[in-house]
Write a protein that holds these residues in place. Sequence first.
Motif, PDB file in Angstrom:
ATOM      1  N   GLN A 227      18.779 -18.768  41.622  1.00 11.43           N
ATOM      2  CA  GLN A 227      18.027 -18.251  42.770  1.00 11.43           C
ATOM      3  C   GLN A 227      18.394 -18.969  44.063  1.00 11.43           C
ATOM      4  N   ARG A 228      18.804 -20.231  43.967  1.00 15.34           N
ATOM      5  CA  ARG A 228      19.186 -20.975  45.171  1.00 15.34           C
ATOM      6  C   ARG A 228      20.386 -20.335  45.857  1.00 15.34           C
ATOM      7  N   ASP A 229      21.317 -19.809  45.063  1.00 14.18           N
ATOM      8  CA  ASP A 229      22.501 -19.182  45.645  1.00 14.18           C
ATOM      9  C   ASP A 229      22.161 -17.871  46.352  1.00 14.18           C
ATOM     10  N   ILE A 230      21.112 -17.215  45.890  1.00 11.04           N
ATOM     11  CA  ILE A 230      20.652 -16.008  46.585  1.00 11.04           C
ATOM     12  C   ILE A 230      20.213 -16.371  48.001  1.00 11.04           C
ATOM     13  N   PHE A 231      19.494 -17.476  48.135  1.00 10.58           N
ATOM     14  CA  PHE A 231      19.084 -17.921  49.466  1.00 10.58           C
ATOM     15  C   PHE A 231      20.290 -18.328  50.310  1.00 10.58           C
ATOM     16  N   ARG A 232      21.280 -18.952  49.689  1.00 14.75           N
ATOM     17  CA  ARG A 232      22.482 -19.321  50.443  1.00 14.75           C
ATOM     18  C   ARG A 232      23.179 -18.079  51.008  1.00 14.75           C
ATOM     19  N   LEU A 233      23.300 -17.071  50.169  1.00 15.89           N
ATOM     20  CA  LEU A 233      23.970 -15.845  50.603  1.00 15.89           C
ATOM     21  C   LEU A 233      23.142 -15.111  51.657  1.00 15.89           C
ATOM     22  N   LYS A 234      21.824 -15.133  51.515  1.00 17.83           N
ATOM     23  CA  LYS A 234      20.957 -14.519  52.524  1.00 17.83           C
ATOM     24  C   LYS A 234      21.131 -15.210  53.875  1.00 17.83           C
ATOM     25  N   THR A 235      21.235 -16.538  53.853  1.00 17.49           N
ATOM     26  CA  THR A 235      21.405 -17.300  55.089  1.00 17.49           C
ATOM     27  C   THR A 235      22.695 -16.925  55.807  1.00 17.49           C
ATOM     28  N   ARG A 236      23.715 -16.586  55.027  1.00 15.83           N
ATOM     29  CA  ARG A 236      25.004 -16.168  55.608  1.00 15.83           C
ATOM     30  C   ARG A 236      25.046 -14.681  55.937  1.00 15.83           C
ATOM     31  N   ASN A 237      23.908 -13.994  55.729  1.00 14.44           N
ATOM     32  CA  ASN A 237      23.834 -12.545  55.973  1.00 14.44           C
ATOM     33  C   ASN A 237      24.886 -11.777  55.178  1.00 14.44           C
ATOM     34  N   ALA A 238      25.184 -12.281  53.994  1.00 14.54           N
ATOM     35  CA  ALA A 238      26.179 -11.628  53.142  1.00 14.54           C
ATOM     36  C   ALA A 238      25.532 -10.485  52.362  1.00 14.54           C
ATOM     37  N   THR A 239      26.324  -9.460  52.105  1.00 16.53           N
ATOM     38  CA  THR A 239      25.889  -8.380  51.217  1.00 16.53           C
ATOM     39  C   THR A 239      26.290  -8.769  49.805  1.00 16.53           C
ATOM     40  N   PHE A 240      25.356  -8.701  48.863  1.00 16.11           N
ATOM     41  CA  PHE A 240      25.680  -9.163  47.517  1.00 16.11           C
ATOM     42  C   PHE A 240      24.874  -8.391  46.483  1.00 16.11           C
ATOM     43  N   LYS A 241      25.313  -8.522  45.231  1.00 14.27           N
ATOM     44  CA  LYS A 241      24.640  -7.914  44.095  1.00 14.27           C
ATOM     45  C   LYS A 241      24.241  -9.013  43.119  1.00 14.27           C
ATOM     46  N   VAL A 242      23.169  -8.745  42.363  1.00 10.09           N
ATOM     47  CA  VAL A 242      22.615  -9.743  41.443  1.00 10.09           C
ATOM     48  C   VAL A 242      22.458  -9.141  40.052  1.00 10.09           C
ATOM     49  N   LYS A 243      22.884  -9.896  39.051  1.00 14.05           N
ATOM     50  CA  LYS A 243      22.650  -9.503  37.664  1.00 14.05           C
ATOM     51  C   LYS A 243      22.015 -10.690  36.940  1.00 14.05           C
ATOM     52  N   PRO A 244      20.761 -10.572  36.481  1.00 15.75           N
ATOM     53  CA  PRO A 244      20.109 -11.706  35.804  1.00 15.75           C
ATOM     54  C   PRO A 244      20.779 -12.040  34.479  1.00 15.75           C
ATOM     55  N   ILE A 245      20.759 -13.311  34.145  1.00 13.04           N
ATOM     56  CA  ILE A 245      21.263 -13.787  32.855  1.00 13.04           C
ATOM     57  C   ILE A 245      20.069 -13.993  31.928  1.00 13.04           C
ATOM     58  N   THR A 246      20.078 -13.324  30.809  1.00 13.63           N
ATOM     59  CA  THR A 246      18.927 -13.356  29.894  1.00 13.63           C
ATOM     60  C   THR A 246      19.192 -14.185  28.633  1.00 13.63           C
ATOM     61  N   GLN A 247      20.434 -14.608  28.450  1.00 12.18           N
ATOM     62  CA  GLN A 247      20.783 -15.308  27.212  1.00 12.18           C
ATOM     63  C   GLN A 247      20.162 -16.697  27.093  1.00 12.18           C
ATOM     64  N   PHE A 248      19.875 -17.330  28.258  1.00 13.31           N
ATOM     65  CA  PHE A 248      19.426 -18.723  28.215  1.00 13.31           C
ATOM     66  C   PHE A 248      18.775 -19.097  29.539  1.00 13.31           C
ATOM     67  N   ASN A 249      17.779 -19.973  29.461  1.00 12.58           N
ATOM     68  CA  ASN A 249      17.208 -20.552  30.685  1.00 12.58           C
ATOM     69  C   ASN A 249      16.644 -21.935  30.404  1.00 12.58           C
ATOM     70  N   ASP A 250      17.055 -22.887  31.199  1.00 16.22           N
ATOM     71  CA  ASP A 250      16.459 -24.228  31.146  1.00 16.22           C
ATOM     72  C   ASP A 250      15.870 -24.622  32.495  1.00 16.22           C
ATOM     73  N   LEU A 251      15.790 -23.651  33.408  1.00 17.21           N
ATOM     74  CA  LEU A 251      15.327 -23.935  34.764  1.00 17.21           C
ATOM     75  C   LEU A 251      13.799 -23.825  34.847  1.00 17.21           C
ATOM     76  N   TYR A 252      13.123 -24.648  34.066  1.00 16.41           N
ATOM     77  CA  TYR A 252      11.666 -24.695  34.049  1.00 16.41           C
ATOM     78  C   TYR A 252      11.199 -26.019  34.649  1.00 16.41           C
ATOM     79  N   GLN A 253      10.147 -25.961  35.444  1.00 16.07           N
ATOM     80  CA  GLN A 253       9.518 -27.174  35.962  1.00 16.07           C
ATOM     81  C   GLN A 253       8.253 -27.397  35.146  1.00 16.07           C
ATOM     82  N   ASN A 254       8.239 -28.477  34.386  1.00 14.64           N
ATOM     83  CA  ASN A 254       7.118 -28.800  33.515  1.00 14.64           C
ATOM     84  C   ASN A 254       6.264 -29.904  34.119  1.00 14.64           C
TER      85      ASN A 254
END
Length: 303
Positions: A191-218
């Motif tokens: 998600q951080r890279d989405i903000f980076r691309l938004k800041t550059r006003n870039a046009t982009f596409k996103v495909k979520p990765i569902t196989q794995f996630n460890d980006l949890y704040q506990n």
Amino acid sequence: MSKKRTLILVAIIVILIIAVPLLAVFQRKSADADDMQSQRISIWQIDGFEGGRGSRSQYLQNIGNKCFKNNKVYVTVTSISAEAARLNLQQGKMPDVISYSAGFYGVENYINKKDFAYKSWCRGGYCFLTIDESADFTDIATENTVINAGKDNLSEVAAALCGIGGAQSEEPTNAYLKLLNGKYKYMLGTQRDIFRLKTRNATFKVKPITQFNDLYQNVSILTANNAKYEICKRYVNYLIDNNNAAKLGLFYGDNEGIEEELKPLCDVKFDTVLNYPCNKEYIDDIKSAAKSGDVNKIKNLLK
């Protein structure tokens, strides 16, 4: 002295005999309540993965201020690195509450598990990104994809489970710049890279990765002090019940207020997540399996 006056004096004495001890009990309870109300709780925030925007430490501080606005409970939130946190814990220096990423090890033996070991209060998510308007993500390959290595997260595990283990891995800023410069067609980012691309006003596409996630704040409670524990539990419950992770560009609950570009990462069901709280050997085994491309071993470790 008249009989009536004698009876009155006896009654007064009896009342005093009963009232004085009771008053002492009430005063003691009141003092205990004041002690409970005058506590200080310390919280460590470990940013084990890139967020979206804003400071998670400040967010946790604001939660504390709101939770105890009518009480004499003072919350201090300190941002600390994973390495510094582990060193302090080993030296017996620990906070009352700790907020940490799913892959953080070294805290597992210090958690007070009276009511719960941990609660997850927000998460990020991996995704494929491209600025090629004609791209449909069907040709993602090791050769045309760069991996945002992240911070302390396991992006290499996500890559292995997506079939691009061995793709070039770069530091976060370098990865997205190489995507922008056209060196790579795709990037495995967050998600951080989405903000980076938004800041550059870039046009982009996103495909979520569902196989794995460890980006949890506990979040876990460490204190063994009973009075403090109850206050810390109140804080954790308030954090969960009044969650607004969308302010941080992260996800939790109904994700109300999340940016349009982030919505593909909302409500994603993941095939695998880390078993946590975890120890160093577990993380080392997963990293080793990802490095060797042993997908079956990775999946077994994540069961």
